[in-house]
Design an enzyme around this catalytic site. Structure first.
Site, PDB file in Angstrom:
ATOM      1  CD  GLU A 266      -5.792  -8.420  -0.675  1.00 37.71           C
ATOM      2  OE1 GLU A 266      -6.881  -7.930  -0.268  1.00 37.71           O
ATOM      3  OE2 GLU A 266      -4.810  -7.720  -0.949  1.00 37.71           O
TER       4      GLU A 266
ATOM      5  CG  HIS B 185      -2.010  -1.057   1.098  1.00 29.90           C
ATOM      6  ND1 HIS B 185      -1.801  -2.378   1.395  1.00 29.90           N
ATOM      7  CD2 HIS B 185      -3.307  -0.956   0.699  1.00 29.90           C
ATOM      8  CE1 HIS B 185      -2.916  -3.060   1.209  1.00 29.90           C
ATOM      9  NE2 HIS B 185      -3.836  -2.230   0.768  1.00 29.90           N
TER      10      HIS B 185
ATOM     11  CE1 TYR C  60     -11.068  -9.601   1.084  1.00 27.71           C
ATOM     12  CE2 TYR C  60     -10.180  -8.106  -0.552  1.00 27.71           C
ATOM     13  CZ  TYR C  60      -9.996  -8.939   0.523  1.00 27.71           C
ATOM     14  OH  TYR C  60      -8.740  -9.119   1.051  1.00 27.71           O
TER      15      TYR C  60
ATOM     16  CD  GLU D 272      -7.759  -5.060  -3.857  1.00 31.06           C
ATOM     17  OE1 GLU D 272      -8.219  -3.927  -3.620  1.00 31.06           O
ATOM     18  OE2 GLU D 272      -7.741  -5.975  -3.017  1.00 31.06           O
TER      19      GLU D 272
END
Length: 377
Positions: free
Chosen positions: A299, A127, A263, A191
C-alpha cells in the site's frame, strides 16, 4: 546503502538463475492450485525482469465521482488502461446487517470474477471485526484485546474459526469459467506494527501474533482445504532494520510475499522523506531475495496528490531502485472528497501520472502477460 545494493544485485542474479533452472517454484502451500502456482511463478519472473505491476484498491468498483459503472476506473480514465492488480477487502463478510452483507458480498464476488476474466490479479486485505464482540477493527473505537483469545483454547477461537469459514465459503464462489478457483493474494493483519488496529502493536505480543498468523494459514490450508491463496506479510513502515522488520515474521513456511505499507513517508503536509522510504523498501526487497520470496509495496500513496510531479519524481525512482513484483496505490473514495490517491483527468497531476503509467517498467492491465498460464522452462 552501497553495501545493500551490492547484496541485492548478487541476490537478484541468484534468483534469476534459480528461476531459469527450476521447473516450478512452489508457494508455501504445497497443494496450491495450478493457477495459483502459475501466478506465483509469473510474479517472480516479472520481479526478476525489474518490472513492477501497478494496482489500486477498489479501482474498478468506484472512483472520485462515480461508483458501479462498468469497465471504468480512474486509472483508465487518465492512463488508458485499468490497473493490473485490484485490491479488495473481506470486511463485509462479518457485517452485522445480513441484507447489506449479502448484497455487498455478491458485489465482491462479481468484482473478483470480473478482474480474473480480464486477466488481472486480485489481492485481499481484511479490516476484520474484532471476534471478541464483533466490534470495529479500529482500536480507538473498540479497545478489546483479542489475539490471545483467538488461539486454540481461547474464548474467541470458535468465533475466529467461523470468520475463516465465511472466508472459505466466499472463496468457493470465486471461480473461473472452467470452475477453477481464482487465485488471490491474501494480506492478513496488515500494518500490525502500528497501534491503530486491534491486532496491532501494544495489543498483542510478537509471539502471539506469530502464533495467530501460523494458525490462520494452517487452518485455511489444512482444515478448510483452501489452496488458492498466496500469503503476503505487510507491516507498516515503522521499521529501520532487517531485525525490526522480521520481529513478528512467522517464518518462511508461512509467507509468500514480503511487503510494506507506507503513507507516513509521503504525507500531504509536506513532511516527506522519500529517502527513508527508499531505504525501507530496500530492506524489504533484500530480505525477500535472500528468502527467494516476492517483494511488494503493498500500500502506498500521497493523499490528495499535493505534488503534481510526485509519481515521476518521487514514487517512480523508488520503485526503480529495488526488485518488486507490484505496487498498490490506495483507493479513490467516491464519498470522501479529500480521500484519493490517483488523479482524475482534470487534476494537476494527471499528465505526470500518465507519463508514470507509460514507463516501460510499469505494467498495467493492457500490458500484463498471461499471469495464470504456467511458465515454460
Amino acid at each position: 546503502m552501497i553495501k545493500q545494493i551490492v547484496t541485492w544485485f548478487a541476490l537478484l542474479i541468484m534468483q534469476t538463475v534459480n528461476l531459469v533452472a527450476a521447473k516450478t517454484i512452489l508457494p508455501i502451500d504445497s497443494m496450491a492450485t495450478i493457477e495459483t502456482v502459475a501466478l506465483y511463478n509469473n510474479l517472480i519472473k516479472i520481479q526478476s525482469q525489474r518490472a513492477v505491476i501497478l494496482g489500486q484498491q477498489d479501482a474498478l468498483r468506484y472512483g472520485r465521482s462515480w461508483q458501479g459503472e462498468k469497465d471504468r476506473s480512474d486509472i483508465k480514465d487518465v492512463a488508458g488502461s485499468h490497473p493490473a492488480l485490484l485490491g479488495l477487502d473481506f470486511q463485509v463478510l462479518t457485517h452485522l446487517d445480513s441484507n447489506y452483507r449479502k448484497t455487498e458480498t455478491d458485489k465482491l464476488v462479481n468484482a473478483v470474477k470480473d478482474m480474473y476474466q480480464r486477466g488481472g490479479i486480485i489481492t485481499f486485505s481484511w479490516h476484520m471485526s474484532n471476534p471478541i464482540n464483533d466490534g470495529s477493527y479500529e482500536w480507538k473505537e473498540n479497545p478489546q484485546i483479542a489475539v490471545l483469545e483467538m488461539l486454540p483454547g481461547g474464548s474467541a477461537n470458535r468465533k475466529y474459526q467461523h470468520y475463516l469459514q465465511l472466508m472459505r465459503d466466499f472463496l468457493r464462489r470465486c471461480t473461473g469459467s472452467k470452475g477453477e478457483a481464482i487465485p488471490i493474494i491474501f494480506r492478513p493483519f496488515h500494518e500490525f506494527d502500528g497501534d491503530w488496529f486491534w491486532w496491532g502493536r501494544g495489543h498483542v505480543s510478537a509471539s502471539e501474533f506469530i502464533q495467530l498468523w501460523r494458525y490462520t494459514v494452517d487452518y485455511l490450508k489444512n482444515d478448510l482445504d483452501v489452496h488458492q491463496l498466496l500469503y503476503a506479510f505487510s507491516p507498516d513502515c515503522r521499521f529501520q532494520s532487517e531485525e525490526a522488520y522480521l520481529e513478528q515474521y512467522p517464518g518462511d513456511d508461512y509467507v509468500d510475499i514480503l511487503g510494506m505499507d507506507n503513507y507516513w513517508d509521503f504525507r500531504p503536509d509536506g513532511a516527506n522523506d522519500p529517502i527513508a522510504a527508499m531505504k525501507k523498501l530496500g530492506i524489504v526487497s533484500t530480505i525477500a531475495l535472500e528468502k527467494n520470496k516476492l517483494a511488494a509495496l503493498t500500500e502506498v500513496g500521497l493523499e490528495q496528490i499535493t505534488d503534481s510531479t510526485w509519481f515521476t519524481n518521487v514514487l517512480h525512482p523508488i520503485l526503480k531502485k529495488w526488485p518488486l513484483a507490484y505496487c498498490m496505490l490506495w483507493r479513490n473514495a467516491h464519498d470522501i472528497p479529500t480521500h484519493y490517491y490517483v488523479p482524475t483527468t482534470e487534476h494537476p497531476a494527471a499528465h505526470d501520472f500518465g507519463v508514470f503509467c507509460k514507463s516501460k517498467d510499469m505494467i498495467l492491465l493492457n500490458d500484463l502477460p498471461l499471469i495464470y498460464k504456467p511458465t515454460k522452462r
